[in-house]
Scaffold this active site. Structure first.
Site, PDB file in Angstrom:
ATOM      1  N   CYS A   2       0.824  -1.196   0.000  1.00 52.62           N
ATOM      2  CA  CYS A   2       0.000   0.000   0.000  1.00 52.62           C
ATOM      3  C   CYS A   2       0.870   1.264   0.000  1.00 52.62           C
ATOM      4  CB  CYS A   2      -0.939   0.092   1.187  1.00 52.62           C
ATOM      5  SG  CYS A   2      -2.058  -1.302   1.336  1.00 52.62           S
ATOM      6  N   ARG A  27       4.105  -0.293  -4.679  1.00 51.22           N
ATOM      7  CA  ARG A  27       3.827  -0.828  -3.346  1.00 51.22           C
ATOM      8  C   ARG A  27       2.540  -1.651  -3.297  1.00 51.22           C
ATOM      9  NH1 ARG A  27       6.832   1.766   0.474  1.00 51.22           N
ATOM     10  NH2 ARG A  27       5.427   1.021   2.068  1.00 51.22           N
ATOM     11  N   TRP A  81      -2.656  -2.817  -1.696  1.00 48.52           N
ATOM     12  CA  TRP A  81      -2.337  -4.243  -1.825  1.00 48.52           C
ATOM     13  C   TRP A  81      -3.183  -4.908  -0.753  1.00 48.52           C
ATOM     14  CZ3 TRP A  81      -0.416  -8.341   1.010  1.00 48.52           C
ATOM     15  CH2 TRP A  81       0.082  -9.427   0.277  1.00 48.52           C
ATOM     16  N   ASN A 107      -1.851   2.093   5.679  1.00 48.34           N
ATOM     17  CA  ASN A 107      -0.982   1.019   5.199  1.00 48.34           C
ATOM     18  C   ASN A 107      -0.616   0.183   6.415  1.00 48.34           C
ATOM     19  OD1 ASN A 107       1.098  -0.575   4.165  1.00 48.34           O
ATOM     20  ND2 ASN A 107       2.610   1.074   4.307  1.00 48.34           N
ATOM     21  N   GLY A 108      -0.927  -1.119   6.375  1.00 51.21           N
ATOM     22  CA  GLY A 108      -0.613  -1.975   7.519  1.00 51.21           C
ATOM     23  C   GLY A 108      -1.788  -2.873   7.853  1.00 51.21           C
ATOM     24  N   GLU A 499      17.980 -17.201  -7.550  1.00 50.73           N
ATOM     25  CA  GLU A 499      17.544 -15.865  -7.935  1.00 50.73           C
ATOM     26  C   GLU A 499      16.991 -15.871  -9.372  1.00 50.73           C
ATOM     27  OE1 GLU A 499      16.778 -13.290  -6.474  1.00 50.73           O
ATOM     28  OE2 GLU A 499      16.910 -11.671  -7.935  1.00 50.73           O
ATOM     29  N   LYS A 503      13.184 -14.793 -10.341  1.00 48.13           N
ATOM     30  CA  LYS A 503      12.854 -13.738 -11.315  1.00 48.13           C
ATOM     31  C   LYS A 503      11.809 -14.249 -12.300  1.00 48.13           C
ATOM     32  CE  LYS A 503      13.963 -11.115  -9.668  1.00 48.13           C
ATOM     33  NZ  LYS A 503      14.489 -10.816  -8.455  1.00 48.13           N
ATOM     34  N   GLU A 506       8.370 -14.694 -10.609  1.00 46.20           N
ATOM     35  CA  GLU A 506       7.734 -13.427 -10.220  1.00 46.20           C
ATOM     36  C   GLU A 506       7.049 -12.744 -11.394  1.00 46.20           C
ATOM     37  OE1 GLU A 506      10.164 -11.243  -6.680  1.00 46.20           O
ATOM     38  OE2 GLU A 506      11.273 -11.502  -8.522  1.00 46.20           O
ATOM     39  N   HIS A 522      18.679 -35.955  -6.351  1.00 44.59           N
ATOM     40  CA  HIS A 522      17.887 -36.404  -5.204  1.00 44.59           C
ATOM     41  C   HIS A 522      16.428 -35.969  -5.339  1.00 44.59           C
ATOM     42  CE1 HIS A 522      21.509 -37.809  -3.297  1.00 44.59           C
ATOM     43  NE2 HIS A 522      22.073 -36.636  -3.562  1.00 44.59           N
ATOM     44  N   LYS A 621       6.252  -4.469  -3.915  1.00 45.66           N
ATOM     45  CA  LYS A 621       7.691  -4.268  -3.796  1.00 45.66           C
ATOM     46  C   LYS A 621       8.136  -4.164  -2.345  1.00 45.66           C
ATOM     47  CE  LYS A 621      11.607  -2.682  -5.876  1.00 45.66           C
ATOM     48  NZ  LYS A 621      12.132  -4.024  -6.091  1.00 45.66           N
TER      49      LYS A 621
HETATM   50  C1  G6P Z   1       9.302  -8.388  -1.873  1.00 44.19           C
HETATM   51  C2  G6P Z   1       9.892  -7.896  -3.179  1.00 44.19           C
HETATM   52  C3  G6P Z   1      11.216  -8.612  -3.453  1.00 44.19           C
HETATM   53  C4  G6P Z   1      12.159  -8.412  -2.280  1.00 44.19           C
HETATM   54  C5  G6P Z   1      11.530  -8.835  -0.954  1.00 44.19           C
HETATM   55  C6  G6P Z   1      12.364  -8.387   0.222  1.00 44.19           C
HETATM   56  O1  G6P Z   1       8.917  -9.713  -1.996  1.00 44.19           O
HETATM   57  O2  G6P Z   1       8.986  -8.111  -4.248  1.00 44.19           O
HETATM   58  O3  G6P Z   1      11.801  -8.088  -4.622  1.00 44.19           O
HETATM   59  O4  G6P Z   1      13.326  -9.140  -2.498  1.00 44.19           O
HETATM   60  O5  G6P Z   1      10.242  -8.240  -0.799  1.00 44.19           O
HETATM   61  O6  G6P Z   1      12.350  -6.994   0.254  1.00 44.19           O
HETATM   62  P1  G6P Z   1      13.492  -6.057   0.817  1.00 44.19           P
HETATM   63  O7  G6P Z   1      13.005  -4.673   0.496  1.00 44.19           O
HETATM   64  O8  G6P Z   1      13.566  -6.317   2.280  1.00 44.19           O
HETATM   65  O9  G6P Z   1      14.746  -6.396   0.106  1.00 44.19           O
END
Ligand code: G6P
Length: 626
Positions: A2, A27, A81, A107-108, A499, A503, A506, A522, A621
């Site tokens: 949010c 956000r 969100w 937000n929260g 990673e 990606k 996501e 395994h 994010k």
């Molecule tokens: C969310 C974002 C990710 C990020 C993660 C941790 O899931 O979409 O891209 O890696 O949060 O966030 P931070 O801001 O603590 O790195």
């Protein structure tokens, strides 16, 4: 999670609020809304609220608002969100209290909202949404009516009854030049206009930097009373006066636009060489001779004894930052010979972990606002450990809660899938491990100087690796058919495999798993058939031959191999279906290069699938709820 925006001053609020929401859309983006305060008509006593809300993106809200009367110099806005209730218009913020006196954005999560709601229902309050936020505004309204319309007091009394996390902005119909904000465990920034003639409110500083660079980061459990022309009145939840510290924000405004790229993510991928230069500026110092190369980290100087004497290091993080942490573990163990545990912050915080007072807890975060990472920090502090933040967002909660740390300085990252923050975090961890290793005597000076030189050469190598973009775009056309992907790597490249898989998941919604290459037999090998793409990280390092053996196991089962290899590699060429060549790099720096083709692959596959790369479904994010 949010985004909140607010404005009060002498300009028209609507364009400022919409512009702010657009900047905060990373956000959360399932619904949005705005509330403008209209001053009282001549002769009238009270102003009125004009509320416009819609499902979906801010662009939809903007379209809906066109032609409507949005005039007014004070307002609050929100991009959501969803946590409580579907992402529908009724649940979108702002929420107005039943009396029509107050409006709120939040937000929260208010964890005990259900009990409060039941009490308010008994008192005759009626609710139009399923949200915890509407409960909060009704509770504030309840106190407001009973205390002679003292908004700050009503907010304080209501918040004292709430558990959970919040950043809120509340406006009152009675005074169209007044906003009250408060925060606990969710970010909130106030921007101060020239001569205090106007104030800006937002979840981070990005919406306000085109208007002002003077900002106040609201502290946890503080409430700010904001009126143009007056100083901010800051008080605590118990009613004591609190201090107001003004900071100067130093942010390059061009980083907030796409700069000609179709998406923020692609721009941020291509920014990485420059970002790493920024990250290393003043820290990686090359001498005229290699033996004069050195790394300067003020955090190492400030907390020298604690860092040097620490027996254990615990890294806490979430998501991509956790992957950077896994690389950090290998770096610190190899170069500093200290034991390192890497923990998901969300698990760490609830499992009564062993933390000794002389431990170092490294918190890694792009946003600096991740709720679980913040909670892990709190735990570490209570145990007496030194908290070391590796954070991107300057002035963020994690940065402020840390005892010391290193900013990664890669500029605002707006694409939801993290790219440049990851390489920035890894670069900081490399600097830290090299500098600490030298200090501890576990790293030979010659090797330290050589690696420092190699690190300084990374931005140019990144540029070269990014030249594979067109080729990867073509490869992506071949691979869009797949419903599943496997990413395999070893050593420093095992976290890179994780990673790469993250990606792809996501932004393309393709199921992808990252695995240590040898562990594949395994379990995951059962999935391998001619339809299964397997991405191997197979650059020239210590475990290269072992990775080749793993690759042959896949080849024997007809798996479709795409390998990331060192330029000029011939051996893998004869095994893999497709290869992407990257410049040679020492193993411990290889994640900084090898992750780039994986970012590009995920990006191009998602674009080919017609998906919204910068705002993938269900994600946000900055995850400010646990
Ligand atoms: C969310 C974002 C990710 C990020 C993660 C941790 O899931 O979409 O891209 O890696 O949060 O966030 P931070 O801001 O603590 O790195």
């Amino acid at each position: 999670m949010c985004g909140i925006v607010g404005y009060v001053g002498d300009r028209q609020a609507f364009p400022i609020l919409i512009g702010g929401l657009e900047k905060l859309e990373y956000r959360g983006y399932d619904s949005a809304g705005v509330c403008i305060l209209k001053p009282a008509a001549p002769g009238g006593r009270q102003g009125s609220f004009s509320v416009i809300k819609s499902e979906g993106r801010v662009s939809r809200l903007k379209a809906l608002a066109s032609g409507k009367d949005t005039a007014g110099c004070c307002g609050i806005a929100h991009t959501r969100w969803a946590t409580h209730g579907d992402p529908c218009t009724a649940n979108a913020h702002p929420h107005v209290s039943m009396s029509g006196e107050l409006a709120i954005v939040h937000n929260g999560i208010i964890e005990n909202y259900q009990i409060i709601k039941e009490q308010l229902l008994e008192r005759g309050y009626v609710f139009k949404s399923d949200t915890d936020t509407e409960v909060l505004v009704q509770l504030i309204d309840y106190y407001y009516k009973s205390n002679g319309h003292e908004l700050v007091d009503a907010v304080r009394r209501a918040l004292n009854r709430c558990f959970g996390a919040y950043a809120i902005a509340v406006t009152e119909r009675e005074d169209p030049q007044h906003i009250v904000v408060a925060r606990k465990a969710s970010p909130l920034v106030i921007g101060i206009g020239a001569d205090r003639s106007e104030y800006f409110i937002a979840s981070d500083a990005t919406p306000m930097i085109e208007y002002t660079r003077q900002v106040v980061y609201v502290d946890d459990e503080d409430i700010a009373d904001i009126r143009p022309g007056k100083d901010i009145q800051m008080t605590t939840l118990v009613g004591d006066k609190a201090s107001v510290t003004v900071h100067e924000v130093d942010m390059d405004i061009s980083r907030l636009s796409k700069g000609g790229y179709p998406h923020f993510m692609l721009k941020e991928i291509f920014e990485q060489p420059d970002c790493l230069r920024d990250c290393m500026r003043g820290r990686v110092i090359l001498g005229e001779k290699e033996e004069e190369n050195r790394i300067v980290l003020s955090a190492l100087r400030d907390c020298h004894d604690r860092l040097v004497n620490a027996k254990n290091i615990i890294i806490v993080a979430c998501g991509t930052s956790w992957h950077a942490g896994l690389i950090g573990k290998q770096l610190i163990e190899q170069l500093c010979r200290r034991r390192v545990d890497v923990e998901y912050a969300s698990e760490f915080r609830y499992r009564n972990p062993v933390i000794e007072p002389d431990d170092i807890v490294i918190a890694i975060s792009q946003s600096g606002e991740t709720a679980d990472t913040l909670a892990a920090i709190e735990l570490a502090k209570r145990a007496g450990a030194l908290v070391f933040g590796i954070v991107n967002a300057v002035g963020s909660s994690i940065a402020r809660e840390s005892d010391t740390g290193i900013y990664i300085h890669v500029g605002p990252e707006l694409g939801v899938a993290s790219t440049k923050a990851f390489t920035g975090q890894v670069a900081v961890l490399v600097m830290l491990a090299l500098a600490l290793g030298l200090e501890l005597g576990t790293l030979d000076k010659k090797e330290y100087c050589r690696m420092t030189g190699e690190l300084a050469a990374i931005p140019d190598k990144m540029k070269k690796a990014l030249q594979t973009n067109d080729y990867i775009k073509d490869l992506a056309k071949i691979y869009t058919y797949a419903n599943n992907f496997l990413y395999l790597g070893r050593g420093y490249n095992y976290p890179v495999a994780l990673e790469g898989a993250l990606k792809l998941k996501e932004i393309s919604y393709i199921h992808a798993e990252g695995y240590p290459a040898a562990e594949m037999k395994h379990g995951p090998i059962a999935l391998v058939d001619a339809n299964m793409p397997i991405v191997f990280l197979a650059t020239h390092h210590q475990l290269y031959q072992k990775v080749i053996s793993n690759m042959k196991e896949v080849q024997a089962r007809n798996g479709r191999i795409l390998a990331i290899v060192t330029e000029g590699d011939e051996e893998v060429k004869s095994i893999a279906r497709d290869i992407v060549e990257v410049p040679p790099t020492p193993a411990l720096l290889s994640p900084l290069i090898n992750v780039l083709p994986l970012q590009l692959l995920a990006y191009h596959i998602a674009v080919l699938k017609g998906l919204d790369v910068d705002m993938p479904r269900n994600l946000a994010k900055s995850v400010t709820v646990e």
